[in-house]
Design a protein around this motif. Structure first.
Motif, PDB file in Angstrom:
ATOM      1  N   VAL A 177      36.579  44.730  43.506  1.00  0.00           N
ATOM      2  CA  VAL A 177      37.715  44.492  42.611  1.00  0.00           C
ATOM      3  C   VAL A 177      37.602  45.356  41.361  1.00  0.00           C
ATOM      4  O   VAL A 177      38.594  45.910  40.876  1.00  0.00           O
ATOM      5  CB  VAL A 177      37.802  42.997  42.257  1.00  0.00           C
ATOM      6  CG1 VAL A 177      38.811  42.764  41.140  1.00  0.00           C
ATOM      7  CG2 VAL A 177      38.176  42.184  43.486  1.00  0.00           C
ATOM      8  N   ARG A 178      36.407  45.492  40.836  1.00  0.00           N
ATOM      9  CA  ARG A 178      36.203  46.303  39.635  1.00  0.00           C
ATOM     10  C   ARG A 178      36.569  47.770  39.885  1.00  0.00           C
ATOM     11  O   ARG A 178      37.161  48.433  39.019  1.00  0.00           O
ATOM     12  CB  ARG A 178      34.740  46.198  39.183  1.00  0.00           C
ATOM     13  CG  ARG A 178      34.422  46.983  37.915  1.00  0.00           C
ATOM     14  CD  ARG A 178      32.948  46.863  37.550  1.00  0.00           C
ATOM     15  NE  ARG A 178      32.088  47.476  38.550  1.00  0.00           N
ATOM     16  CZ  ARG A 178      31.813  48.783  38.586  1.00  0.00           C
ATOM     17  NH1 ARG A 178      32.345  49.607  37.698  1.00  0.00           N
ATOM     18  NH2 ARG A 178      31.014  49.262  39.518  1.00  0.00           N
ATOM     19  N   LEU A 179      36.248  48.271  41.067  1.00  0.00           N
ATOM     20  CA  LEU A 179      36.467  49.686  41.369  1.00  0.00           C
ATOM     21  C   LEU A 179      37.870  49.964  41.904  1.00  0.00           C
ATOM     22  O   LEU A 179      38.479  50.984  41.560  1.00  0.00           O
ATOM     23  CB  LEU A 179      35.427  50.159  42.395  1.00  0.00           C
ATOM     24  CG  LEU A 179      33.969  50.150  41.922  1.00  0.00           C
ATOM     25  CD1 LEU A 179      33.031  50.385  43.099  1.00  0.00           C
ATOM     26  CD2 LEU A 179      33.751  51.215  40.851  1.00  0.00           C
ATOM     27  N   ALA A 180      38.380  49.070  42.765  1.00  0.00           N
ATOM     28  CA  ALA A 180      39.652  49.328  43.441  1.00  0.00           C
ATOM     29  C   ALA A 180      40.842  48.666  42.762  1.00  0.00           C
ATOM     30  O   ALA A 180      41.986  48.904  43.157  1.00  0.00           O
ATOM     31  CB  ALA A 180      39.560  48.874  44.903  1.00  0.00           C
ATOM     32  N   GLY A 181      40.601  47.806  41.770  1.00  0.00           N
ATOM     33  CA  GLY A 181      41.708  47.130  41.107  1.00  0.00           C
ATOM     34  C   GLY A 181      41.879  45.710  41.635  1.00  0.00           C
ATOM     35  O   GLY A 181      41.356  45.332  42.685  1.00  0.00           O
ATOM     36  N   ARG A 182      42.640  44.936  40.903  1.00  0.00           N
ATOM     37  CA  ARG A 182      42.798  43.513  41.215  1.00  0.00           C
ATOM     38  C   ARG A 182      43.949  43.316  42.200  1.00  0.00           C
ATOM     39  O   ARG A 182      45.007  42.748  41.867  1.00  0.00           O
ATOM     40  CB  ARG A 182      42.997  42.725  39.927  1.00  0.00           C
ATOM     41  CG  ARG A 182      41.858  42.922  38.945  1.00  0.00           C
ATOM     42  CD  ARG A 182      42.050  42.110  37.672  1.00  0.00           C
ATOM     43  NE  ARG A 182      41.797  40.691  37.890  1.00  0.00           N
ATOM     44  CZ  ARG A 182      40.604  40.126  37.859  1.00  0.00           C
ATOM     45  NH1 ARG A 182      39.511  40.862  37.667  1.00  0.00           N
ATOM     46  NH2 ARG A 182      40.471  38.813  38.038  1.00  0.00           N
ATOM     47  N   GLN A 183      43.734  43.823  43.408  1.00  0.00           N
ATOM     48  CA  GLN A 183      44.723  43.684  44.461  1.00  0.00           C
ATOM     49  C   GLN A 183      44.644  42.269  45.047  1.00  0.00           C
ATOM     50  O   GLN A 183      43.548  41.707  45.181  1.00  0.00           O
ATOM     51  CB  GLN A 183      44.490  44.724  45.549  1.00  0.00           C
ATOM     52  CG  GLN A 183      44.500  46.161  45.032  1.00  0.00           C
ATOM     53  CD  GLN A 183      44.094  47.154  46.092  1.00  0.00           C
ATOM     54  OE1 GLN A 183      44.353  46.966  47.282  1.00  0.00           O
ATOM     55  NE2 GLN A 183      43.449  48.233  45.679  1.00  0.00           N
ATOM     56  N   PRO A 184      45.783  41.683  45.433  1.00  0.00           N
ATOM     57  CA  PRO A 184      45.777  40.291  45.909  1.00  0.00           C
ATOM     58  C   PRO A 184      44.827  40.033  47.073  1.00  0.00           C
ATOM     59  O   PRO A 184      44.128  39.011  47.091  1.00  0.00           O
ATOM     60  CB  PRO A 184      47.237  40.057  46.306  1.00  0.00           C
ATOM     61  CG  PRO A 184      48.009  40.992  45.442  1.00  0.00           C
ATOM     62  CD  PRO A 184      47.157  42.209  45.299  1.00  0.00           C
ATOM     63  N   ASP A 185      44.781  40.941  48.057  1.00  0.00           N
ATOM     64  CA  ASP A 185      43.913  40.685  49.207  1.00  0.00           C
ATOM     65  C   ASP A 185      42.439  40.743  48.819  1.00  0.00           C
ATOM     66  O   ASP A 185      41.621  39.968  49.338  1.00  0.00           O
ATOM     67  CB  ASP A 185      44.209  41.685  50.327  1.00  0.00           C
ATOM     68  CG  ASP A 185      44.050  43.127  49.878  1.00  0.00           C
ATOM     69  OD1 ASP A 185      44.303  43.408  48.691  1.00  0.00           O
ATOM     70  OD2 ASP A 185      43.690  43.981  50.712  1.00  0.00           O
ATOM     71  N   LEU A 186      42.082  41.630  47.882  1.00  0.00           N
ATOM     72  CA  LEU A 186      40.686  41.695  47.429  1.00  0.00           C
ATOM     73  C   LEU A 186      40.326  40.464  46.600  1.00  0.00           C
ATOM     74  O   LEU A 186      39.217  39.927  46.713  1.00  0.00           O
ATOM     75  CB  LEU A 186      40.462  42.965  46.606  1.00  0.00           C
ATOM     76  CG  LEU A 186      40.706  44.290  47.328  1.00  0.00           C
ATOM     77  CD1 LEU A 186      40.416  45.467  46.404  1.00  0.00           C
ATOM     78  CD2 LEU A 186      39.858  44.392  48.585  1.00  0.00           C
ATOM     79  N   LEU A 187      41.263  39.998  45.790  1.00  0.00           N
ATOM     80  CA  LEU A 187      41.017  38.780  45.020  1.00  0.00           C
ATOM     81  C   LEU A 187      40.817  37.581  45.945  1.00  0.00           C
ATOM     82  O   LEU A 187      39.978  36.710  45.684  1.00  0.00           O
ATOM     83  CB  LEU A 187      42.196  38.526  44.075  1.00  0.00           C
ATOM     84  CG  LEU A 187      42.358  39.510  42.905  1.00  0.00           C
ATOM     85  CD1 LEU A 187      43.665  39.251  42.176  1.00  0.00           C
ATOM     86  CD2 LEU A 187      41.178  39.413  41.942  1.00  0.00           C
ATOM     87  N   GLY A 188      41.593  37.539  47.044  1.00  0.00           N
ATOM     88  CA  GLY A 188      41.435  36.451  48.003  1.00  0.00           C
ATOM     89  C   GLY A 188      40.059  36.449  48.650  1.00  0.00           C
ATOM     90  O   GLY A 188      39.422  35.391  48.799  1.00  0.00           O
ATOM     91  N   GLN A 189      39.566  37.637  49.034  1.00  0.00           N
ATOM     92  CA  GLN A 189      38.227  37.729  49.625  1.00  0.00           C
ATOM     93  C   GLN A 189      37.159  37.312  48.612  1.00  0.00           C
ATOM     94  O   GLN A 189      36.188  36.624  48.957  1.00  0.00           O
ATOM     95  CB  GLN A 189      37.967  39.167  50.094  1.00  0.00           C
ATOM     96  CG  GLN A 189      38.891  39.667  51.182  1.00  0.00           C
ATOM     97  CD  GLN A 189      38.524  39.126  52.541  1.00  0.00           C
ATOM     98  OE1 GLN A 189      37.457  38.554  52.727  1.00  0.00           O
ATOM     99  NE2 GLN A 189      39.404  39.319  53.513  1.00  0.00           N
TER     100      GLN A 189
END
Length: 403
Positions: A177-189
């Motif tokens: 999340v820190r590197l790729a941004g706070r995308q919804p699917d990454l936040l869910g994982q």
């Protein structure tokens, strides 16, 4: 890595050739220049001798001219084809010093700014890993070598989750999340790993992450599934049904997880109905009898020679006339056999699929080295039987499991 060093050595030799070639050519040019100077000096000495002979009277003027012309022709013959070239005045020392410094400086700069570890890592990923542990080791090395690689962190998190290491998975997803941004699917994982890594305790951090994920994408599947689980465990059954209902509507018909989620919805509905019945003063709660079957499970002697103690064993009951979904399932290992397994209504995967709801059932068992309940190496199956409380049934695993 040997071919890499061969290539580097070849490039270094080419660089040295550019430095040393002028030195070699300069030596050849100097030799040619010295030879020409010697011929000129001999010519001038010959002309002086001829002049002295003419002044002494021993040589007439005509003979003098012929002899001098002959000496000039010899000089031309000696210097013919030798172009006198002048080269820069670098001398020999400077190119030789540069030739020594180039490899030393090249190696030093490569060790400081080069990417030898990344070359090695690329070689490792060019071959297919043989085990999950090997893949995990490669991913851990990848994030060590390339700490800013969001993709490597993401796959490392997924691998940790598959290995039931949610605490480490949460750290990996946090980096993603820190590197790729706070995308919804990454936040869910990330939220899912935090929840299971934190002992299934809902926290303020989880609340903020899931709220942000659903704000970015109200249909983010991992977050919806997680919110349903958390609501169910907090006995907020209506919320669990709402989250899981939205999730089921998003999944394709052939998705194998649809049945499990639908089963969760039905269980939440049943729990909610029971809770309402317990709270009603007008209803007297009565306990429904639970059907239990004892299954004596064993291995045939020929199978015992072929299996390993850590192979997974699945025991299930199905309706004799369907559906294909098991009514009850138990999981154990070969090391526990022979043993007695209890299958009951409490093991039902869905409320309506209880052993007591079927007139006849079939018992089955499967050994799967890969831990897959749908296919394996050996199996056993019983004839159709009528379930009755207190029955003890025998089941032997004795047949090769063919697709």
């Amino acid at each position: 890595m040997i071919d890499f060093w061969f290539g580097a050595a070849a490039l270094l030799l080419v660089a040295l050739a550019f430095l040393l070639l002028p030195v070699v050519r300069g030596r050849r040019a100097q030799t040619e220049e010295d030879r020409t100077a010697l011929n000129v000096a001999l010519y001038e000495e010959r002309v002086q001798e001829l002049s002295a002979q003419r002044e002494a009277g021993s040589l007439e003027t005509g003979q003098f001219d012929v002899a001098r012309a002959e000496a000039a022709r010899e000089l031309l013959d000696d210097t013919e084809g030798g172009e006198l070239k002048r080269f820069g005045a670098l001398g020999r020392g400077l190119p030789l010093i540069a030739a020594l410094l180039v490899p030393v400086a090249g190696i030093a700069m490569y060790w400081h700014w080069g990417a030898l570890d990344r070359v090695q890592l690329a070689r490792e990923f060019s071959t297919q890993p043989q085990t999950m542990q090997e893949m995990l080791a490669r991913l851990e090395r990848a994030v060590e070598v390339q700490p800013d690689n969001a993709e490597a962190w993401y796959f490392l998190g997924r691998t940790y989750m598959s290995q039931e290491r949610p605490e480490e998975a949460a750290q990996a997803f946090e980096q993603t999340v820190r590197l790729a941004g706070r995308q919804p699917d990454l936040l869910g994982q990330w939220a899912q790993a935090l929840y299971f890594g934190g002992g299934r305790q809902w926290t303020e951090q989880l609340q903020e992450i899931t709220r942000e994920a659903l704000h970015g994408d109200r249909n983010e599947t991992t977050t919806l599934g997680l919110m349903g689980i958390a609501a169910f465990e907090e006995r907020r059954f209506a919320d669990a049904m709402e989250y899981w209902g939205r999730l089921v509507a998003l999944l394709p018909e052939q998705d194998p997880s649809r049945a499990a989620i639908q089963g969760g919805i039905e269980r939440a509905r049943a729990e909610m109905g029971e809770a309402r019945a317990d709270d009603s003063d007008e209803t007297v709660a009565t306990e429904t009898p639970v059907l239990e079957l004892e299954v004596q499970l064993s291995l045939a002697p020929e199978v015992l020679k072929e299996v390993r103690s850590d192979d997974t064993v699945f025991v299930f009951a199905r309706g004799a006339a369907g559906p294909p979904m098991p009514l009850a399932v138990k999981r154990l290992t070969v090391a526990e056999l022979p043993t007695t397994v209890t299958l009951s209504d409490r093991d039902a995967m869905m409320p309506e699929l209880r052993l007591s709801n079927f007139d006849q059932i079939r018992l089955a068992a499967r050994i799967s080295r890969a831990g897959d309940a749908t296919r394996g190496e050996w199996r056993g199956e019983s004839d159709a039987v009528t379930p009755s409380a207190g029955d003890t049934l025998e089941l032997s695993i004795d047949t090769a499991d063919t697709p």
